[in-house]
Design an enzyme around this catalytic site. Sequence first.
Site, short mmCIF file in Angstrom:
data_model
loop_
_atom_site.label_atom_id
_atom_site.label_comp_id
_atom_site.label_asym_id
_atom_site.label_seq_id
_atom_site.Cartn_x
_atom_site.Cartn_y
_atom_site.Cartn_z
N PRO A 190 8.35 -3.46 -42.58
CA PRO A 190 8.76 -4.09 -41.68
C PRO A 190 7.98 -5.63 -41.76
O PRO A 190 6.70 -5.64 -41.93
CB PRO A 190 8.75 -3.56 -40.30
CG PRO A 190 8.00 -2.62 -40.58
CD PRO A 190 8.21 -2.25 -41.89
N ASN A 191 8.86 -6.63 -41.46
CA ASN A 191 8.26 -8.11 -41.36
C ASN A 191 7.70 -8.53 -42.98
O ASN A 191 7.18 -9.63 -42.77
CB ASN A 191 6.91 -8.09 -40.29
CG ASN A 191 7.69 -7.88 -39.01
OD1 ASN A 191 8.35 -8.58 -38.55
ND2 ASN A 191 6.96 -6.76 -38.37
N ARG B 52 4.85 -15.80 -41.87
CA ARG B 52 4.02 -14.82 -40.75
C ARG B 52 2.59 -14.77 -41.18
O ARG B 52 2.10 -14.63 -42.33
CB ARG B 52 4.36 -13.42 -40.87
CG ARG B 52 3.80 -12.27 -39.90
CD ARG B 52 3.95 -11.19 -40.17
NE ARG B 52 3.19 -10.23 -39.21
CZ ARG B 52 2.83 -8.94 -39.29
NH1 ARG B 52 3.36 -8.46 -40.52
NH2 ARG B 52 1.96 -8.32 -38.73
N TYR C 231 -1.94 -13.13 -44.52
CA TYR C 231 -0.94 -12.51 -45.52
C TYR C 231 -0.83 -13.65 -46.60
O TYR C 231 -0.21 -13.29 -47.56
CB TYR C 231 0.15 -12.26 -45.01
CG TYR C 231 0.14 -11.18 -43.85
CD1 TYR C 231 -0.26 -9.94 -44.25
CD2 TYR C 231 0.16 -11.45 -42.50
CE1 TYR C 231 -0.31 -8.99 -43.37
CE2 TYR C 231 0.26 -10.37 -41.61
CZ TYR C 231 -0.24 -9.23 -42.16
OH TYR C 231 -0.41 -8.14 -40.98
N ASN D 145 4.25 -0.61 -49.41
CA ASN D 145 3.62 -1.24 -48.23
C ASN D 145 4.24 -0.92 -46.84
O ASN D 145 5.46 -1.49 -46.77
CB ASN D 145 3.48 -2.89 -48.53
CG ASN D 145 2.51 -3.50 -47.30
OD1 ASN D 145 2.45 -2.86 -46.15
ND2 ASN D 145 2.12 -4.37 -47.44
N ALA E 16 3.71 -2.05 -40.44
CA ALA E 16 3.43 -1.41 -39.22
C ALA E 16 3.59 0.02 -39.22
O ALA E 16 2.90 0.81 -38.20
CB ALA E 16 3.84 -2.28 -38.04
N GLU F 250 0.04 3.59 -51.73
CA GLU F 250 0.26 2.65 -50.56
C GLU F 250 -0.65 1.54 -50.50
O GLU F 250 -1.70 1.59 -50.93
CB GLU F 250 -0.44 3.69 -49.16
CG GLU F 250 -0.01 2.86 -47.93
CD GLU F 250 -0.60 3.79 -46.90
OE1 GLU F 250 -1.47 3.07 -45.78
OE2 GLU F 250 0.11 4.79 -46.59
N HIS G 260 -1.86 -2.56 -48.93
CA HIS G 260 -1.75 -3.36 -47.93
C HIS G 260 -2.49 -4.75 -48.44
O HIS G 260 -3.46 -4.74 -48.91
CB HIS G 260 -2.37 -2.99 -46.66
CG HIS G 260 -1.90 -1.55 -46.07
ND1 HIS G 260 -0.95 -1.63 -45.25
CD2 HIS G 260 -2.23 -0.29 -46.28
CE1 HIS G 260 -0.52 -0.28 -44.95
NE2 HIS G 260 -1.49 0.44 -45.68
N ARG H 177 -9.47 -4.95 -39.26
CA ARG H 177 -8.33 -5.67 -38.19
C ARG H 177 -8.62 -4.83 -36.78
O ARG H 177 -9.55 -4.30 -36.69
CB ARG H 177 -7.29 -5.81 -38.81
CG ARG H 177 -7.18 -6.73 -40.14
CD ARG H 177 -5.67 -6.94 -40.68
NE ARG H 177 -4.95 -7.69 -39.71
CZ ARG H 177 -3.46 -7.71 -39.61
NH1 ARG H 177 -2.98 -7.28 -40.88
NH2 ARG H 177 -2.99 -8.42 -38.71
#
Length: 146
Positions: free
Chosen positions: A9-10, A17, A22, A75, A78, A99, A101, A108
């Site tokens: 998502p996103n 964003r 990012y 990735n 969330a 995985e 990121h 964070r």
Amino acid sequence: MKIAIMNGPNLNFLGIREPGIYGSGTLKDLETSLTEVAKKYKDIELIFFQSNGEGELIDFMQKCYHEQVAGIVFNPGAYTHYSYALADAIKSISLPVVEVHISNIHARESFRSHSVTAANCIGIIGGFGFKGYEMGLDGLINHIGQ
């Protein structure tokens, strides 16, 4: 050999964003860069998929299993932090998954520091921006034995 690059998502809003976190590159920029990186390997075909929906991500993983994709760079966005459904899907497909990121999730907000999906992956890379996807791809190919 087919390798899937999955984004949750996103991530379709990369470049829009929070560019301070990012970066300014778009999802298309990422895909173009990874396509170039894959050329250094013999017979690697990348398949790109992005969805904001948990069920669609699971369906795509299961499709990867049925279509004998060799592995996945993923990735989860969330969903990393709470999707036991994705964690179960990773475990059930019996494919190597790395995985990735873009940011360092451990540097964070506290809720981001735990990944429920990582335990079912062969490795996790975070904090290196788009380069982390390249590292994940290289690690996955090395793991597969290409």
